[in-house]
Motif scaffolding. Structure first.
Motif, PDB file in Angstrom:
ATOM      1  N   ASP A   1      -0.120   5.181  11.830  1.00  0.00           N
ATOM      2  CA  ASP A   1      -0.853   6.353  11.991  1.00  0.00           C
ATOM      3  C   ASP A   1       0.124   7.557  11.808  1.00  0.00           C
ATOM      4  O   ASP A   1       1.295   7.877  12.453  1.00  0.00           O
ATOM      5  CB  ASP A   1      -0.946   6.441  13.733  1.00  0.00           C
ATOM      6  N   LEU A   2       0.066   7.796  10.439  1.00  0.00           N
ATOM      7  CA  LEU A   2       1.135   8.878   9.886  1.00  0.00           C
ATOM      8  C   LEU A   2       0.984  10.317  10.601  1.00  0.00           C
ATOM      9  O   LEU A   2       1.760  11.048  10.459  1.00  0.00           O
ATOM     10  CB  LEU A   2       0.965   9.190   8.234  1.00  0.00           C
ATOM     11  N   ALA A   3      -0.458  10.436  11.118  1.00  0.00           N
ATOM     12  CA  ALA A   3      -0.626  11.802  11.895  1.00  0.00           C
ATOM     13  C   ALA A   3       0.413  11.982  13.103  1.00  0.00           C
ATOM     14  O   ALA A   3       0.626  13.142  13.494  1.00  0.00           O
ATOM     15  CB  ALA A   3      -2.005  11.932  12.221  1.00  0.00           C
ATOM     16  N   HIS A   4       0.832  10.596  13.760  1.00  0.00           N
ATOM     17  CA  HIS A   4       1.409  10.740  14.750  1.00  0.00           C
ATOM     18  C   HIS A   4       2.835   9.982  14.615  1.00  0.00           C
ATOM     19  O   HIS A   4       3.574  10.142  15.675  1.00  0.00           O
ATOM     20  CB  HIS A   4       0.823  10.060  16.100  1.00  0.00           C
TER      21      HIS A   4
ATOM     22  N   LEU B   1       0.907  -1.249   0.008  1.00  0.00           N
ATOM     23  CA  LEU B   1      -0.086   0.029  -0.088  1.00  0.00           C
ATOM     24  C   LEU B   1       0.696   1.129   0.136  1.00  0.00           C
ATOM     25  O   LEU B   1       2.039   1.276   0.670  1.00  0.00           O
ATOM     26  CB  LEU B   1      -0.829   0.157   1.394  1.00  0.00           C
ATOM     27  N   SER B   2       0.310   2.315  -0.565  1.00  0.00           N
ATOM     28  CA  SER B   2       0.905   3.532  -0.583  1.00  0.00           C
ATOM     29  C   SER B   2       0.088   4.542   0.329  1.00  0.00           C
ATOM     30  O   SER B   2      -1.190   4.681  -0.234  1.00  0.00           O
ATOM     31  CB  SER B   2       1.240   4.063  -2.007  1.00  0.00           C
ATOM     32  N   LEU B   3       0.462   5.045   1.178  1.00  0.00           N
ATOM     33  CA  LEU B   3      -0.394   6.075   2.137  1.00  0.00           C
ATOM     34  C   LEU B   3      -0.202   7.397   1.979  1.00  0.00           C
ATOM     35  O   LEU B   3       1.051   7.846   1.941  1.00  0.00           O
ATOM     36  CB  LEU B   3      -0.312   5.719   3.556  1.00  0.00           C
ATOM     37  N   THR B   4      -1.233   8.181   1.731  1.00  0.00           N
ATOM     38  CA  THR B   4      -0.832   9.866   1.644  1.00  0.00           C
ATOM     39  C   THR B   4      -0.468  10.315   3.365  1.00  0.00           C
ATOM     40  O   THR B   4      -0.871   9.664   4.138  1.00  0.00           O
ATOM     41  CB  THR B   4      -2.094  10.377   1.054  1.00  0.00           C
ATOM     42  N   PRO B   5      -0.112  11.577   3.106  1.00  0.00           N
ATOM     43  CA  PRO B   5       0.338  12.146   4.494  1.00  0.00           C
ATOM     44  C   PRO B   5      -1.031  12.174   5.436  1.00  0.00           C
ATOM     45  O   PRO B   5      -2.071  12.419   4.834  1.00  0.00           O
ATOM     46  CB  PRO B   5       0.817  13.605   3.988  1.00  0.00           C
ATOM     47  N   GLN B   6      -0.633  11.982   6.541  1.00  0.00           N
ATOM     48  CA  GLN B   6      -1.582  12.101   7.668  1.00  0.00           C
ATOM     49  C   GLN B   6      -2.685  11.029   7.517  1.00  0.00           C
ATOM     50  O   GLN B   6      -3.702  11.044   8.430  1.00  0.00           O
ATOM     51  CB  GLN B   6      -2.354  13.364   7.623  1.00  0.00           C
ATOM     52  N   THR B   7      -2.374   9.809   6.828  1.00  0.00           N
ATOM     53  CA  THR B   7      -3.141   8.788   6.868  1.00  0.00           C
ATOM     54  C   THR B   7      -3.149   7.860   8.130  1.00  0.00           C
ATOM     55  O   THR B   7      -2.030   7.865   8.882  1.00  0.00           O
ATOM     56  CB  THR B   7      -3.072   7.764   5.539  1.00  0.00           C
ATOM     57  N   VAL B   8      -4.555   7.415   8.497  1.00  0.00           N
ATOM     58  CA  VAL B   8      -4.311   6.605   9.600  1.00  0.00           C
ATOM     59  C   VAL B   8      -5.082   5.163   9.185  1.00  0.00           C
ATOM     60  O   VAL B   8      -6.233   5.226   8.690  1.00  0.00           O
ATOM     61  CB  VAL B   8      -5.075   7.084  10.813  1.00  0.00           C
ATOM     62  N   LEU B   9      -4.217   4.026   9.062  1.00  0.00           N
ATOM     63  CA  LEU B   9      -4.602   3.001   8.529  1.00  0.00           C
ATOM     64  C   LEU B   9      -4.801   1.875   9.569  1.00  0.00           C
ATOM     65  O   LEU B   9      -3.769   1.630  10.525  1.00  0.00           O
ATOM     66  CB  LEU B   9      -3.646   2.545   7.464  1.00  0.00           C
ATOM     67  N   THR B  10      -5.761   0.887   9.490  1.00  0.00           N
ATOM     68  CA  THR B  10      -5.835  -0.230  10.558  1.00  0.00           C
ATOM     69  C   THR B  10      -5.956  -1.448   9.571  1.00  0.00           C
ATOM     70  O   THR B  10      -6.755  -1.437   8.503  1.00  0.00           O
ATOM     71  CB  THR B  10      -7.224  -0.070  11.547  1.00  0.00           C
ATOM     72  N   VAL B  11      -5.444  -2.645   9.811  1.00  0.00           N
ATOM     73  CA  VAL B  11      -5.372  -3.696   9.232  1.00  0.00           C
ATOM     74  C   VAL B  11      -5.551  -5.046  10.318  1.00  0.00           C
ATOM     75  O   VAL B  11      -4.630  -4.863  11.249  1.00  0.00           O
ATOM     76  CB  VAL B  11      -3.995  -3.991   8.349  1.00  0.00           C
ATOM     77  N   ARG B  12      -6.730  -5.780  10.269  1.00  0.00           N
ATOM     78  CA  ARG B  12      -6.884  -6.618  11.337  1.00  0.00           C
ATOM     79  C   ARG B  12      -7.138  -7.822  10.465  1.00  0.00           C
ATOM     80  O   ARG B  12      -7.910  -8.245   9.299  1.00  0.00           O
ATOM     81  CB  ARG B  12      -8.266  -6.305  11.820  1.00  0.00           C
ATOM     82  N   VAL B  13      -6.644  -8.996  11.033  1.00  0.00           N
ATOM     83  CA  VAL B  13      -6.504 -10.416  10.678  1.00  0.00           C
ATOM     84  C   VAL B  13      -7.795 -11.148  11.403  1.00  0.00           C
ATOM     85  O   VAL B  13      -7.402 -10.956  12.995  1.00  0.00           O
ATOM     86  CB  VAL B  13      -5.239 -11.294  10.706  1.00  0.00           C
TER      87      VAL B  13
END
Length: 481
Positions: free
Chosen positions: A383-386, A358-370
């Motif tokens: 958490d790109l914001a933090h 994946l490519s994430l834009t600035p400030q993106t917050v992504l979650t991935v759950r199995v």
């Protein structure tokens, strides 16, 4: 009073990571490419699933993914156990071990012989391209009369026209460098350390050259720590600097090679022209002897391609990405575009691994759950914001009794000012290997699902993520020639 017979756990057997058919495995040893064949040796107990009877197990591959396991290459000896070490192809027969009529140069291994109260370095060799092995002289080729002195990593240094060996003084938190013209006689060159993290003993050193983005060569010194790792317990730290044939001089701070809990004893492959690769033990001494797998215990990480690149602070950082051969196992493909309004849920096939990019834009917050019928088996949050990455793995069932296994592991994301981030996650049946920022960050964790994972949930709270996902066919056995 006899204990109950362990129950086999085939659902936890990795599909694309190396495990022996049965019994214990820890550090990779003697990683060497001979012709078109990769030889993997490893610390192995051929008699059980405990850390005992240390010998060198042996497997071969032509793609670093599909392995054929062989008989034990170096069985434990009456005089000493066979601890960690390395192997090289002695192209110019500096060792004198090539005999008249041999079709190829000898492959020579240096390993630590461990007695009851001493450790020293011994030699073994193969005259048939690594297929069968012979012990060298009964006496050690490098002995300092120390109780703890181990893990020789040997390479040819062209500018000084000598073999160089890095061996660790564990209790002193030092890496000792030695030189040899012939692999038999060694002289001291210098000693590095203590430096960086020195709270726990040092083990398994490695010293290797890598070019930066401009093509300029630098040297990387890696050494593992038994305590004080990024998630507590074991870890692997590295320094970038110069090596003049005798002395290693670092030019920056120590950094962690991997922010996960399960990455230890990495060593580079010898004889891989045009690329630098390493493989590590995928476990932690905090709980390695308690893991509930059967009839094997222990696994290795995927081989990783290594490089050097400037990090967010302008200093040179090590980069790691999965070996390029992994792409040959890709099967079904799915493009992804995630926004707060468009999450995605993907099915997980029980007979496949998974590769997510994946490519994430600035400030993106992504979650991935199995998830499985038992609930969340693994949860990742970028958490790109933090600027943080967290990975949670629960410890249910038999894992609840394994101290130090469950919990949340956190790592700093390698973010540039105003920039986004690339993220790659490789999931196998019992492991997760994560790479971010072009490999500036790596995080490796085991996980043992309580039930068979069924779904992969992806969502962004803010920003967006684009990329693709692939199922990966199981590696299986050795491919044809």
């Amino acid at each position: 009073m006899s204990s109950a017979t362990p129950v086999p756990t085939p659902a936890w057997r990795p599909l694309i990571h190396f495990t022996p058919r049965q019994h214990w495995i820890n550090d990779p040893n003697g990683l060497v490419q001979v012709g078109k064949v990769y030889h993997l040796f490893y610390q192995h107990n051929p008699q059980g699933t405990e850390h005992a009877n240390m010998s060198w197990g042996h497997a071969t591959s032509r793609d670093l993914l599909r392995w054929q396991e062989h008989d034990v290459a170096l069985p434990g000896r009456e005089a000493h156990a066979i601890f960690s070490g390395s192997a090289v192809v002695d192209t110019h027969n500096t060792s004198g071990l090539r005999q008249r009529g041999d079709a190829s140069p000898p492959v020579v291994a240096l390993y630590t012989g461990a007695g009851h109260s001493w450790q020293a370095q011994y030699l073994a060799y193969s005259r048939d391209d690594g297929e069968t092995w012979h012990f060298g002289p009964d006496h050690p080729v490098l002995d300092e009369g120390r109780a703890d002195f181990r893990d020789p990593k040997v390479f040819w240094h062209g500018p000084s026209e000598q073999w160089v060996g890095a061996v660790v003084y564990p209790d002193e938190r030092q890496v000792a460098l030695y030189g040899s013209p012939n692999l038999h006689v060694w002289t001291s060159l210098s000693v590095f350390g203590p430096a960086g993290e020195a709270g726990g003993i040092w083990e398994v050193p490695d010293l290797f050259a890598l070019p930066d983005e401009t093509g300029r060569e630098h040297w990387v010194l890696k050494v593992d720590v038994f305590a004080g790792g990024p998630q507590g317990g074991t870890g692997a730290q590295y320094f970038v600097g110069d090596f003049d044939g005798a002395v290693f001089t670092p030019h920056g701070p120590a950094r962690w090679a991997d922010y996960g809990k399960d990455f230890y004893a990495a060593i580079t492959w010898s004889g891989t022209p045009g690329r630098c690769l390493w493989t590590a033990w995928q476990s932690s001494w905090d709980y390695a002897t308690r893991l509930p797998t059967h009839p094997w215990r222990g696994a290795l990480t995927l081989a990783r391609e290594l490089g050097l690149r400037r990090g967010p602070d302008g200093e040179l950082w090590l980069t790691q990405v999965p070996l390029r051969e992994l792409e040959n196992l890709r099967d079904h493909h799915l493009p992804l575009h995630l926004t707060p309004d468009t999450p995605a849920t993907l099915p997980l096939a029980p007979d496949h691994a998974f590769d997510l990019s994946l490519s994430l834009t600035p400030q993106t917050v992504l979650t991935v759950r199995v998830t499985s019928a038992a609930g969340d088996e693994l949860a990742l949050r970028a958490d790109l914001a933090h600027g943080t990455l967290t990975l949670e793995r629960p410890a249910r069932g038999t894992l609840a009794e394994v101290p130090g296994f469950g919990g949340t592991h956190t790592a700093p994301l390698p973010l540039t000012q105003g920039g986004g981030l690339d993220l790659r996650l490789v999931l196998d049946t019992s492991s997760a290997e994560l790479f971010a920022g072009g490999g500036l960050l790596a995080l490796s964790d085991l996980y043992f699902p309580e039930a068979v994972p069924e779904l992969l949930h992806l969502a962004v709270e803010s920003g967006e993520a684009t990329g693709q996902a692939w199922t990966l066919r199981g590696a299986g056995g050795e491919p044809g020639a």
